[in-house]
Scaffold this motif. Sequence first.
Motif, short mmCIF file in Angstrom:
data_model
loop_
_atom_site.label_atom_id
_atom_site.label_comp_id
_atom_site.label_asym_id
_atom_site.label_seq_id
_atom_site.Cartn_x
_atom_site.Cartn_y
_atom_site.Cartn_z
N ASP A 297 6.52 20.25 4.17
CA ASP A 297 5.88 19.78 5.40
C ASP A 297 5.34 18.36 5.30
OD1 ASP A 297 6.31 22.24 6.67
OD2 ASP A 297 4.50 23.10 5.76
N ALA A 298 5.56 17.68 4.18
CA ALA A 298 4.98 16.35 4.01
C ALA A 298 6.01 15.38 3.43
CB ALA A 298 3.75 16.40 3.10
N VAL A 299 5.86 14.11 3.82
CA VAL A 299 6.63 13.02 3.22
C VAL A 299 6.03 12.74 1.84
CG1 VAL A 299 7.37 10.62 3.48
CG2 VAL A 299 7.05 12.06 5.51
N GLY A 300 6.86 12.59 0.84
CA GLY A 300 6.33 12.39 -0.51
C GLY A 300 5.54 11.12 -0.66
N GLN A 301 6.10 9.99 -0.15
CA GLN A 301 5.44 8.69 -0.26
C GLN A 301 5.76 7.86 0.98
OE1 GLN A 301 6.65 6.64 -3.87
NE2 GLN A 301 6.82 8.57 -4.99
N VAL A 302 4.79 7.07 1.42
CA VAL A 302 5.03 6.05 2.45
C VAL A 302 4.56 4.71 1.88
CG1 VAL A 302 4.60 5.29 4.80
CG2 VAL A 302 4.64 7.74 4.29
N TRP A 303 5.49 3.74 1.83
CA TRP A 303 5.19 2.41 1.30
C TRP A 303 5.03 1.44 2.48
CZ3 TRP A 303 7.64 0.62 -3.89
CH2 TRP A 303 7.63 1.68 -4.81
N PHE A 304 3.86 0.83 2.57
CA PHE A 304 3.59 -0.18 3.60
C PHE A 304 3.53 -1.55 2.93
CE2 PHE A 304 1.51 3.69 5.19
CZ PHE A 304 1.99 3.76 6.49
N LYS A 305 4.43 -2.43 3.29
CA LYS A 305 4.41 -3.81 2.78
C LYS A 305 3.78 -4.68 3.87
CE LYS A 305 8.61 -3.04 0.03
NZ LYS A 305 8.17 -3.17 -1.38
N GLN A 306 2.54 -5.05 3.66
CA GLN A 306 1.73 -5.78 4.64
C GLN A 306 1.90 -7.28 4.45
OE1 GLN A 306 -2.38 -5.44 3.76
NE2 GLN A 306 -3.10 -6.34 5.69
N ARG A 307 2.45 -7.96 5.46
CA ARG A 307 2.57 -9.41 5.41
C ARG A 307 1.24 -10.01 5.88
NH1 ARG A 307 7.49 -13.32 7.49
NH2 ARG A 307 6.33 -15.28 7.51
N LEU A 308 0.55 -10.67 4.99
CA LEU A 308 -0.77 -11.18 5.30
C LEU A 308 -0.70 -12.26 6.37
CD1 LEU A 308 -2.41 -11.32 1.76
CD2 LEU A 308 -2.17 -9.40 3.32
N HIS B 185 0.85 -1.19 0.00
CA HIS B 185 0.00 0.00 0.00
C HIS B 185 0.89 1.24 0.00
CE1 HIS B 185 -3.37 -2.63 1.42
NE2 HIS B 185 -2.37 -3.24 2.05
N VAL B 186 0.61 2.18 -0.88
CA VAL B 186 1.40 3.40 -0.98
C VAL B 186 0.52 4.61 -0.74
CG1 VAL B 186 2.87 4.80 -2.48
CG2 VAL B 186 3.01 2.30 -2.59
N TYR B 187 1.01 5.52 0.12
CA TYR B 187 0.30 6.77 0.42
C TYR B 187 1.17 7.95 0.05
CZ TYR B 187 -3.29 4.12 2.84
OH TYR B 187 -4.31 3.25 3.12
N ARG B 188 0.53 9.00 -0.43
CA ARG B 188 1.24 10.20 -0.86
C ARG B 188 0.89 11.37 0.05
NH1 ARG B 188 0.37 9.72 -7.46
NH2 ARG B 188 2.46 10.57 -7.62
N GLY B 189 1.88 12.27 0.20
CA GLY B 189 1.62 13.51 0.92
C GLY B 189 1.27 13.34 2.38
N VAL B 190 1.98 12.50 3.09
CA VAL B 190 1.73 12.30 4.52
C VAL B 190 2.46 13.40 5.30
CG1 VAL B 190 2.04 10.75 6.48
CG2 VAL B 190 1.45 9.82 4.23
#
Length: 424
Positions: free
Chosen positions: A219-230, A186-191
């Motif tokens: 004032d924001a992180v460009g991207q946050v990548w969450f690698k979720q282990r199911l 999951h990738v989020y932008r502008g955190v």
Amino acid sequence: MPVVHKITEMNWAGNYHYRAGVVHHPSSEDELRALVAASGAVRALGSRHSFNAVADSEVLVSLDRLATKTIIDSAAMTATVSGGTPYGVLAQNLARHGFALHNLASLPHITVAGAIATATHGSGDGNKNLASAVVGLRFIDAQGNTRTVNRAHTADFAGYVVGLGALGIVTEVTLAIEPAFKVAQHVYRGVPWEQVLADYDAVTGRAYSVSLFTDWRGDAVGQVWFKQRLGDGRTTDFPAQLLGGSAALVNIHPVPGVLAVNCTEQLGTPGPWEDRLAHFRRDYLPSSGAEIQSEWFVGREHAVAAINALRARSAEISSVLQVSEIRSVAADDLWLSPSYGRDSVAFHFTWFRDQRAVDAAVGVVEEILAPFTARPHWGKAFNAGAPELAPLYPRFADFLVLAARVDPSGKFRNQFLDRTVFAR
């Protein structure tokens, strides 16, 4: 006879040209043993993904013609591979039999022996670097003899693994493995930084592996990548809005403006571990290589303070920077690992390929992170020498003793190691 190729290329980044005129490609361990015994100075060359002179020597050897089969011991839960095997190939072979590694680096193209020698890593609060999975090594010593060491029976084994190529040429590596698992990315932008720094541990603990990408400005992180282990018990809630940022609606590349065709699948689509833990796909090169990389590790307890220190001086480094990545690496016991003895936060910098400007920017970052006893990644660009590095590693002197015993003639040393490890 071993195949000999003339060197017509620099390293992957194009910022360093090897001194050796040829690369030898032995097709058997016997050929390699004879070559090492007859050489005055020799080292192994892997995927050429180092950004400094760590791999250079008068004689260079590639292990790409040695057998790359993967030998799995399901009872011991180990896999043994040639040191020249790329991690992407190893991952595919393990996955076919229902097994996995605990983690992967950003690039699956790097070779096993080269990656572990420099303590290359992935991310995750509970995940140690790739070398931590090593339980056995087979290598050729300075006399051309085959030697083996393992965690169970070699008292100073932790000194051999992150060996910087200074102890011999590693021909086989035995790694701990585990059952295969699935990952959703999951990738989020502008955190907003405010959200990240309010509870940094909660952000990086939200998924099995987490990466923050920033240029240190704004004032924001460009991207946050969450690698979720199911199935690992962590939260499964990744909504459209999270921590003040928005979920990406298409696959994106860590570097702004670059197409994501070579990136692993995102958008929360579950898939096998070997296709998600790395940032980049094994069937594509990650970029043209027109970059230089640096990285430093600080103790996790300094994460917020180090982030704030870098943000405060972003103007001095951002003009040379393509993107920076922040990752977690769990503590290990490997003597020259940058995460030796401490849970760490790794600050990675992908610079434009301008060596003079990068050298200046590296000096700035070293100054910023010095109060946090930052340890550099051995395979990337940094300025520190042995006098500065030795106090950062509690077992540094022990490694010098080990190297003097295993390679008393210094056959596997080079100018880089003389500057960063063996300088008096």
